[in-house]
Design a protein around this motif. Structure first.
Motif, mmCIF file in Angstrom:
data_model
loop_
_atom_site.group_PDB
_atom_site.id
_atom_site.type_symbol
_atom_site.label_atom_id
_atom_site.label_comp_id
_atom_site.label_asym_id
_atom_site.label_seq_id
_atom_site.Cartn_x
_atom_site.Cartn_y
_atom_site.Cartn_z
ATOM 1 N N LYS A 98 0.797 -1.232 0.000
ATOM 2 C CA LYS A 98 0.000 0.000 0.000
ATOM 3 C C LYS A 98 0.830 1.282 0.000
ATOM 4 O O LYS A 98 0.317 2.361 0.271
ATOM 5 C CB LYS A 98 -0.987 0.005 1.172
ATOM 6 N N LYS A 99 2.130 1.174 -0.311
ATOM 7 C CA LYS A 99 2.990 2.361 -0.408
ATOM 8 C C LYS A 99 3.501 2.489 -1.835
ATOM 9 O O LYS A 99 3.633 1.506 -2.550
ATOM 10 C CB LYS A 99 4.166 2.255 0.557
ATOM 11 N N ASN A 100 3.822 3.731 -2.227
ATOM 12 C CA ASN A 100 4.356 4.015 -3.562
ATOM 13 C C ASN A 100 5.875 3.990 -3.558
ATOM 14 O O ASN A 100 6.509 4.632 -2.719
ATOM 15 C CB ASN A 100 3.917 5.417 -4.011
ATOM 16 N N TYR A 101 6.428 3.245 -4.502
ATOM 17 C CA TYR A 101 7.873 3.205 -4.711
ATOM 18 C C TYR A 101 8.137 3.463 -6.186
ATOM 19 O O TYR A 101 7.236 3.351 -7.014
ATOM 20 C CB TYR A 101 8.445 1.832 -4.334
ATOM 21 N N GLY A 102 9.383 3.752 -6.505
ATOM 22 C CA GLY A 102 9.722 3.957 -7.899
ATOM 23 C C GLY A 102 11.162 3.583 -8.193
ATOM 24 O O GLY A 102 12.061 3.854 -7.398
ATOM 25 N N PHE A 103 11.354 2.912 -9.322
ATOM 26 C CA PHE A 103 12.699 2.724 -9.863
ATOM 27 C C PHE A 103 12.901 3.855 -10.860
ATOM 28 O O PHE A 103 11.980 4.191 -11.594
ATOM 29 C CB PHE A 103 12.825 1.380 -10.589
ATOM 30 N N PHE A 104 14.091 4.431 -10.903
ATOM 31 C CA PHE A 104 14.319 5.487 -11.884
ATOM 32 C C PHE A 104 15.333 5.026 -12.918
ATOM 33 O O PHE A 104 16.259 4.282 -12.630
ATOM 34 C CB PHE A 104 14.702 6.819 -11.238
ATOM 35 N N THR A 105 15.078 5.434 -14.158
ATOM 36 C CA THR A 105 15.865 4.982 -15.295
ATOM 37 C C THR A 105 15.804 6.021 -16.400
ATOM 38 O O THR A 105 14.857 6.796 -16.469
ATOM 39 C CB THR A 105 15.338 3.631 -15.821
ATOM 40 N N LYS A 106 16.819 6.004 -17.254
ATOM 41 C CA LYS A 106 16.786 6.876 -18.435
ATOM 42 C C LYS A 106 16.167 6.145 -19.631
ATOM 43 O O LYS A 106 15.835 6.754 -20.625
ATOM 44 C CB LYS A 106 18.209 7.313 -18.808
ATOM 45 N N GLU A 107 16.057 4.818 -19.524
ATOM 46 C CA GLU A 107 15.699 4.041 -20.706
ATOM 47 C C GLU A 107 14.668 2.947 -20.409
ATOM 48 O O GLU A 107 14.977 1.952 -19.768
ATOM 49 C CB GLU A 107 16.973 3.402 -21.266
ATOM 50 N N ILE A 108 13.453 3.167 -20.884
ATOM 51 C CA ILE A 108 12.425 2.134 -20.824
ATOM 52 C C ILE A 108 12.392 1.495 -22.206
ATOM 53 O O ILE A 108 12.217 2.177 -23.211
ATOM 54 C CB ILE A 108 11.063 2.713 -20.422
ATOM 55 N N ILE A 109 12.608 0.197 -22.254
ATOM 56 C CA ILE A 109 12.753 -0.496 -23.532
ATOM 57 C C ILE A 109 11.386 -0.831 -24.145
ATOM 58 O O ILE A 109 11.107 -0.489 -25.275
ATOM 59 C CB ILE A 109 13.569 -1.803 -23.371
#
Length: 157
Positions: A98-109
């Motif tokens: 129930k919590k928001n997390y995020g991976f950060f990236t420059k490139e989504i394939i």
């Protein structure tokens, strides 16, 4: 002769239990896959604030629509280096417990369907990737499937 419209639907229903969709993205020349069903959204970079008293792989927090999103630095999970966070990033926002997390990236394939039967367990040689259970091949490259529970449960203990 008329085509049966339900034939395709039947095929989709039968395949539903055999296929998962993954968002494939790259961090420092490593391809990762995250199950699409846990992803809330993919958003452009927002201003990041540091989070004190957190594990070093927590890259900070951003705020979207009054919802905090805790950023996880995949590069820091595997090495002593931080991934640079800049205006060219995308944040893959997902929900865990129930919590928001995020991976950060420059490139989504891409977002791709993967037959569950084509997943391979990771071997002992990949024990540094403790948060990866399975891998699959995509365009000749290996994609590491992230088990977010292993990252975040490891954090809690």
């Amino acid at each position: 002769m008329k085509k049966n419209p339900f034939k395709e639907l039947k095929k989709i229903i039968l395949l539903k239990d055999k296929i998962d969709y993954y968002v494939v993205f790259k961090v420092e020349n490593v391809l990762y896959g995250l199950k699409a069903e846990i992803i809330k959204e993919i958003i452009p970079t927002l201003e990041k604030k540091e989070l004190p008293n957190t594990p070093d792989y927590i890259g900070g927090v951003i705020n979207k629509d009054n919802q905090p999103i805790t950023l996880i630095d995949l590069k820091k999970l595997l090495s002593d280096e931080y991934q640079e966070y800049d205006k060219n990033m995308y944040i893959i926002n997902f929900i865990y417990d129930k919590k928001n997390y995020g991976f950060f990236t420059k490139e989504i394939i891409d977002i791709i369907p993967v037959d569950k039967g084509s997943l391979n367990n990771v071997g002992e040689e990949m024990q540094d990737f403790y948060f990866v259970d399975n891998i699959f091949s995509f365009n000749g490259d290996i994609v590491l499937i992230i088990n977010v529970e292993k990252i975040l449960k490891n954090n809690e203990e």
